[in-house]
Motif scaffolding. Structure first.
Motif, PDB file in Angstrom:
ATOM      1  N   THR A 214      55.129  73.741 -41.920  1.00  0.00           N
ATOM      2  CA  THR A 214      53.699  73.931 -41.516  1.00  0.00           C
ATOM      3  C   THR A 214      53.409  73.942 -40.166  1.00  0.00           C
ATOM      4  O   THR A 214      52.203  74.271 -39.704  1.00  0.00           O
ATOM      5  CB  THR A 214      52.963  72.983 -42.278  1.00  0.00           C
ATOM      6  N   ASN A 262      49.209  64.594 -36.701  1.00  0.00           N
ATOM      7  CA  ASN A 262      48.153  65.488 -37.090  1.00  0.00           C
ATOM      8  C   ASN A 262      48.517  65.751 -38.610  1.00  0.00           C
ATOM      9  O   ASN A 262      49.163  64.694 -39.054  1.00  0.00           O
ATOM     10  CB  ASN A 262      48.669  67.060 -36.475  1.00  0.00           C
ATOM     11  N   ASP A 263      47.675  66.393 -39.486  1.00  0.00           N
ATOM     12  CA  ASP A 263      47.666  66.424 -40.758  1.00  0.00           C
ATOM     13  C   ASP A 263      48.928  66.695 -41.315  1.00  0.00           C
ATOM     14  O   ASP A 263      49.605  65.661 -42.303  1.00  0.00           O
ATOM     15  CB  ASP A 263      46.909  67.666 -41.345  1.00  0.00           C
ATOM     16  N   THR A 264      49.841  67.338 -40.831  1.00  0.00           N
ATOM     17  CA  THR A 264      51.155  67.513 -41.225  1.00  0.00           C
ATOM     18  C   THR A 264      52.027  66.314 -40.974  1.00  0.00           C
ATOM     19  O   THR A 264      52.803  65.733 -41.919  1.00  0.00           O
ATOM     20  CB  THR A 264      51.922  68.709 -40.403  1.00  0.00           C
ATOM     21  N   ARG A 266      51.163  63.274 -40.321  1.00  0.00           N
ATOM     22  CA  ARG A 266      50.432  62.156 -41.143  1.00  0.00           C
ATOM     23  C   ARG A 266      51.131  62.057 -42.654  1.00  0.00           C
ATOM     24  O   ARG A 266      51.635  61.109 -43.121  1.00  0.00           O
ATOM     25  CB  ARG A 266      49.071  62.117 -40.903  1.00  0.00           C
ATOM     26  N   THR A 267      50.995  63.156 -43.317  1.00  0.00           N
ATOM     27  CA  THR A 267      51.389  63.453 -44.680  1.00  0.00           C
ATOM     28  C   THR A 267      52.997  63.372 -44.868  1.00  0.00           C
ATOM     29  O   THR A 267      53.261  62.783 -45.673  1.00  0.00           O
ATOM     30  CB  THR A 267      50.885  64.836 -45.249  1.00  0.00           C
ATOM     31  N   GLU A 270      53.610  59.496 -44.499  1.00  0.00           N
ATOM     32  CA  GLU A 270      53.303  58.999 -45.758  1.00  0.00           C
ATOM     33  C   GLU A 270      54.363  59.150 -46.874  1.00  0.00           C
ATOM     34  O   GLU A 270      54.622  58.374 -47.612  1.00  0.00           O
ATOM     35  CB  GLU A 270      51.913  59.677 -46.260  1.00  0.00           C
ATOM     36  N   ARG A 379      47.548  75.380 -42.323  1.00  0.00           N
ATOM     37  CA  ARG A 379      46.921  74.315 -43.162  1.00  0.00           C
ATOM     38  C   ARG A 379      47.470  73.888 -44.418  1.00  0.00           C
ATOM     39  O   ARG A 379      48.315  74.598 -44.890  1.00  0.00           O
ATOM     40  CB  ARG A 379      45.391  74.927 -43.464  1.00  0.00           C
ATOM     41  N   LEU A 380      47.332  72.871 -44.961  1.00  0.00           N
ATOM     42  CA  LEU A 380      47.715  72.287 -46.131  1.00  0.00           C
ATOM     43  C   LEU A 380      46.852  72.336 -47.308  1.00  0.00           C
ATOM     44  O   LEU A 380      47.345  72.088 -48.386  1.00  0.00           O
ATOM     45  CB  LEU A 380      48.086  70.584 -45.907  1.00  0.00           C
ATOM     46  N   ASP A 381      45.761  73.025 -47.103  1.00  0.00           N
ATOM     47  CA  ASP A 381      44.785  73.106 -48.159  1.00  0.00           C
ATOM     48  C   ASP A 381      44.635  74.567 -48.566  1.00  0.00           C
ATOM     49  O   ASP A 381      43.427  74.868 -49.116  1.00  0.00           O
ATOM     50  CB  ASP A 381      43.431  72.472 -47.579  1.00  0.00           C
TER      51      ASP A 381
END
Ligand SMILES: [Zn+2]
Length: 469
Positions: A214, A262-264, A266-267, A270, A379-381
């Motif tokens: 991503t 960033n979002d990527t 961090r996810t 996790e 984006r992931l959404d």
């Protein structure tokens, strides 16, 4: 459920695709299609498309696509390095999907190969050849998707655009994606794109993990140039350029640049924690905590350079140049730093920070012009990401699906820079095969058993996101 969903779409609500049944597309008989998948993939590997020979693959693709009534167009800045575009029209209710792959491969040293590097030899369950991983699986899967959309007469809500592009590996003259984006963007403009840049991991005989690419870092290389007075090697000088440069290289080489998720990423960390050994999981979880991150970072710095690099803009000294004789103090000395910036990095501000770390007016930072633009993470959404995640779970049951940021660079940068939400895919490998027979390695190969599910993955994503509902 289905009717409710259709209604929800009709009144323009945003709804989750989770749990949605597949598009009403005629089922593909995958067992019957296997020989054709293998034949087309092998045919592509057998075409030697090292830089400057990409048109050979375009000729093949043109023949196959047009043979089945799919019109194609070629765009060539250099006649030997053409790009090919084919478009299947949708009803226009959604913006296009672009599926792309590069045709070129890196070079070979024939003496390192146990088989003909362009033979696509099948041996020990693998298909061997340059490009067998990078990038002919994606090229073949995209081709099959186009052929099957046409053969099954699939009604589309959005255009599906097929792009075979040249010069990804070394586009120094700008014949591939740079040319297409600059001169023919209308031909490839899309809401979503899917191409190389992800992958899947096989462990214990099954796929345990699927990476969807991503984001990627931005190459932002510089030269460090130190200047001083030249002189005789027998008379030491305080302004010796080599001494100043050496000190600067040491400072930036050891500089712990600020960590930023960033979002990527961090996810990614996790989810990685949820499938890692307890010791490793503790490290990844610690990364996410404000007070514990520093210890975790230190661990990764020592034990996992790739993951450490995902946390920050990285600075790696790679080249040195100075001196003309053992008895001459050089007036100039130069180092190259391979800097890879996070997608949201303010590169000029980063260079200014680096100048403070060096703290020596005798050393100048000179940026090296880059061929790729700065590109935001996808984006992931989006519907596309959700579909890719859902299809991955169907094709590879039990696998953990995670978004990933590449520390390298790819042609997705140009697409993301133009606002296309672009996602990376790739066929599955064991970790040892990915290490021993990697893309760009001395020898490259792909497990035949990885090819078919990968083609199915691409097909399912394409029909889920583009077929008429
Ligand atoms: Zn590639």
């Amino acid at each position: 459920m289905k009717r409710l969903l259709v209604l929800a779409v009709a009144i323009g609500s945003v709804c989750s695709l989770r749990g949605q049944t597949p598009a009403p597309v005629k089922a593909v008989d995958w067992d019957r299609l296997r020989p054709e998948i293998l034949e087309r993939y092998r045919a592509l590997v057998q075409i030697d498309t090292t830089a400057g020979r990409e048109t050979l693959a375009v000729d093949y693709l043109k023949r196959v696509l047009e043979g089945e009534g799919i019109p194609t167009r070629t765009f060539a800045l250099d006649p030997d390095r053409a790009n090919l575009v084919a478009r299947l029209k949708g009803n226009g209710s959604k913006r296009p999907l672009l599926i792309l792959a590069h045709t070129d491969v890196v070079g070979v040293q024939r003496e390192k190969w146990p088989v003909d590097p362009f033979g696509a030899v099948i041996k020990d369950g693998y298909i061997w050849g340059r490009g067998s991983k990078d990038d002919k699986p994606v090229l073949a899967a995209n081709l099959i998707a186009m052929l099957m959309l046409k053969r099954l007469g699939v009604q589309l809500d959005r255009d599906v655009i097929f792009l075979a592009e040249s010069g990804e590996e070394a586009d120094l003259t700008g014949v591939g994606i740079n040319y297409m984006v600059r001169e023919h963007f209308a031909e490839i403009e899309a809401e979503f794109a899917m191409t190389e840049g992800g992958g899947a991991t096989i462990d214990g005989g099954r796929v345990t993990r699927v990476n969807i690419g991503t984001a990627e870092k931005l190459p932002a290389r510089v030269r460090l140039v130190a200047n001083g007075m030249a002189g005789h090697g027998s008379a030491p000088r305080l302004d010796n350029a080599l001494v100043h440069l050496g000190a600067a290289v040491e400072k930036v080489g050891r500089w712990e640049t600020p960590m930023r998720l960033n979002d990527t990423t961090r996810t990614y960390f996790e989810k990685l924690a949820s499938i890692s050994s307890p010791e490793r999981a503790a490290i990844y979880k610690a990364l996410l905590g404000a007070t514990t991150a520093a210890t975790a970072e230190r661990f990764l710095r020592e034990h996992s350079p790739g993951e450490y690099s995902m946390l920050r803009t990285s600075v790696v000294p790679t080249m040195l140049k100075a001196g003309v004789g053992a008895n001459v103090i050089p007036s100039e000395a130069e180092a190259t730093l391979d800097i890879r910036a996070l997608p949201d990095e303010d590169v000029d501000r980063f260079y200014a920070e680096m100048a403070k770390v060096i703290a020596d007016p005798a050393v100048k930072i000179v940026p090296i012009p880059q061929t790729r633009p700065r590109s935001p993470a996808s984006r992931l959404d989006t519907d596309m990401y959700r579909v890719m995640e859902q299809v991955a779970r169907t094709i590879y049951p039990g696998a953990t699906v995670l978004p990933s940021m590449s520390t390298g660079a790819s042609d997705q940068a140009q697409l993301r820079a133009k606002g296309i939400q672009s996602y990376g895919i790739g066929p599955a490998s064991t970790e040892s095969d990915a290490l021993d027979y990697p893309a760009h390695g001395d020898v490259e190969r792909l497990a035949e058993s990885s090819l078919y599910p990968f083609v199915q993955y691409v097909w399912n994503v394409v029909t889920e996101i583009a077929a008429h509902r």
